[in-house]
Design a protein around this motif. Structure first.
Motif, PDB file in Angstrom:
ATOM      1  N   ASP A  10       0.864  -1.181   0.000  1.00 52.75           N
ATOM      2  CA  ASP A  10       0.000   0.000   0.000  1.00 52.75           C
ATOM      3  C   ASP A  10       0.898   1.228   0.000  1.00 52.75           C
ATOM      4  OD1 ASP A  10      -1.862   2.169   0.893  1.00 52.75           O
ATOM      5  OD2 ASP A  10      -3.245   0.503   1.182  1.00 52.75           O
ATOM      6  N   ASP A  11       0.556   2.253  -0.792  1.00 52.49           N
ATOM      7  CA  ASP A  11       1.409   3.436  -0.865  1.00 52.49           C
ATOM      8  C   ASP A  11       1.161   4.400   0.290  1.00 52.49           C
ATOM      9  OD1 ASP A  11      -1.114   4.181  -1.769  1.00 52.49           O
ATOM     10  OD2 ASP A  11      -0.317   5.717  -3.122  1.00 52.49           O
ATOM     11  N   ASP A  12       0.148   4.129   1.103  1.00 48.22           N
ATOM     12  CA  ASP A  12      -0.164   4.967   2.261  1.00 48.22           C
ATOM     13  C   ASP A  12       0.511   4.376   3.497  1.00 48.22           C
ATOM     14  OD1 ASP A  12      -1.230   6.327   4.434  1.00 48.22           O
ATOM     15  OD2 ASP A  12      -3.225   6.494   3.547  1.00 48.22           O
ATOM     16  N   PRO A  13       1.530   5.041   4.035  1.00 45.94           N
ATOM     17  CA  PRO A  13       2.244   4.492   5.201  1.00 45.94           C
ATOM     18  C   PRO A  13       1.346   4.329   6.421  1.00 45.94           C
ATOM     19  CG  PRO A  13       2.920   6.773   4.780  1.00 45.94           C
ATOM     20  CD  PRO A  13       2.118   6.334   3.594  1.00 45.94           C
ATOM     21  N   LYS A  14       0.314   5.168   6.547  1.00 45.15           N
ATOM     22  CA  LYS A  14      -0.597   5.034   7.697  1.00 45.15           C
ATOM     23  C   LYS A  14      -1.388   3.734   7.606  1.00 45.15           C
ATOM     24  CE  LYS A  14      -1.181  10.011   8.482  1.00 45.15           C
ATOM     25  NZ  LYS A  14      -2.154  11.140   8.557  1.00 45.15           N
TER      26      LYS A  14
END
Length: 256
Positions: A10-14
């Motif tokens: 996933d490109d969203d670290p959160k």
């Protein structure tokens, strides 16, 4: 999913952090990737039991990542995405994804789906169960070995079936010459999230026919029962010469 190794793409670290904490809390080891290159490098370097894959990876297309993974691995893939487009879902499943979860999601649902996929692909078999290494099924001079998720054709060549295709084949092999509705097939293959009018089962049957039928345009093994579903019309025997297990009857009754 204890002791499983899960790759979160996933490109969203959160989102990656959220899923990592959740999976580690359930006893899994987590690898993380924010792009196609990193995901494929991890998959090539380390054994992975399951991948959660976002369709929208910024500069990368999640479907392209899934296609690349399928060229070298049969690792179970669960699409986790904000897209709720039926076409995206069908394409993802056709590529070989094993399930599909839409954002926003509940972590309990994600865990439940991962456990279900791992059970279907054999990675969650209880340690107390005897290993079914010797079990295999024979039909039309082909041999299927569930414990290895392996199917060999009439010449002994190993066929490249996805985990979803093999699960569908196994459902048919355990219930030969029975008419199975699309709803029953969805339930028995673990596709509870699909709508009754969804053509996912039809697409899976079409792909399976291409791999096991002598002439997919005129199928002999998997017959279409108009308005109902499908039937596996071929004779099936286990490798010890026995008929399919009666346990299939119980599973089918639960799906009715």
């Amino acid at each position: 999913m204890k002791n499983a190794v899960i790759l979160v793409v996933d490109d969203d670290p959160k989102i990656r952090t959220l899923l990592r904490r959740c999976f580690e809390g359930a006893g899994s080891t987590v690898r993380e990737a924010g792009d196609k290159r990193t995901a494929l490098a991890i998959l090539a370097a380390d054994p992975v039991d399951l991948v959660t894959l976002d369709l929208d990876l910024g500069h990368d297309d999640g479907l392209d990542v899934a296609r690349a993974m399928r060229k070298t691995s049969k690792v179970p893939i669960i699409m986790v995405t904000a897209k709720d487009d039926v076409i995206d879902r069908v394409v993802g499943l056709e590529i070989g994804a094993d399930d599909y979860i839409t954002k926003p999601f509940h972590l309990r649902e994600v865990l439940a789906r991962i456990k279900s996929v791992l059970r279907r692909t054999g990675d969650m078999a209880p340690l107390s169960q005897p290993s079914p290494q010797s079990q295999c099924w024979q039909f039309d001079n082909m041999t299927a070995v569930p414990a290895e998720m392996a199917l060999r054709d009439r010449d002994g060549v190993l066929l490249d079936l996805t985990s979803g295709e093999f699960k569908l084949l196994e459902v048919f092999l355990k219930r030969p010459k029975r008419v199975l509705s699309r709803e029953q097939l969805m339930d028995l293959t673990g596709g509870h999230c699909y709508a009754p009018l969804d053509r996912t089962i039809d697409n899976q049957v079409a792909r399976l026919r291409k791999k096991i039928e002598r002439n997919p345009a005129s199928p002999r093994l998997i017959s279409t029962i108009r308005g109902i579903g499908y039937s596996f019309t071929c004779e099936v025997q286990s490798c010890d010469g026995q008929s399919p297990s009666k346990s299939a009857d119980k599973a089918l009754a639960k799906s009715d």
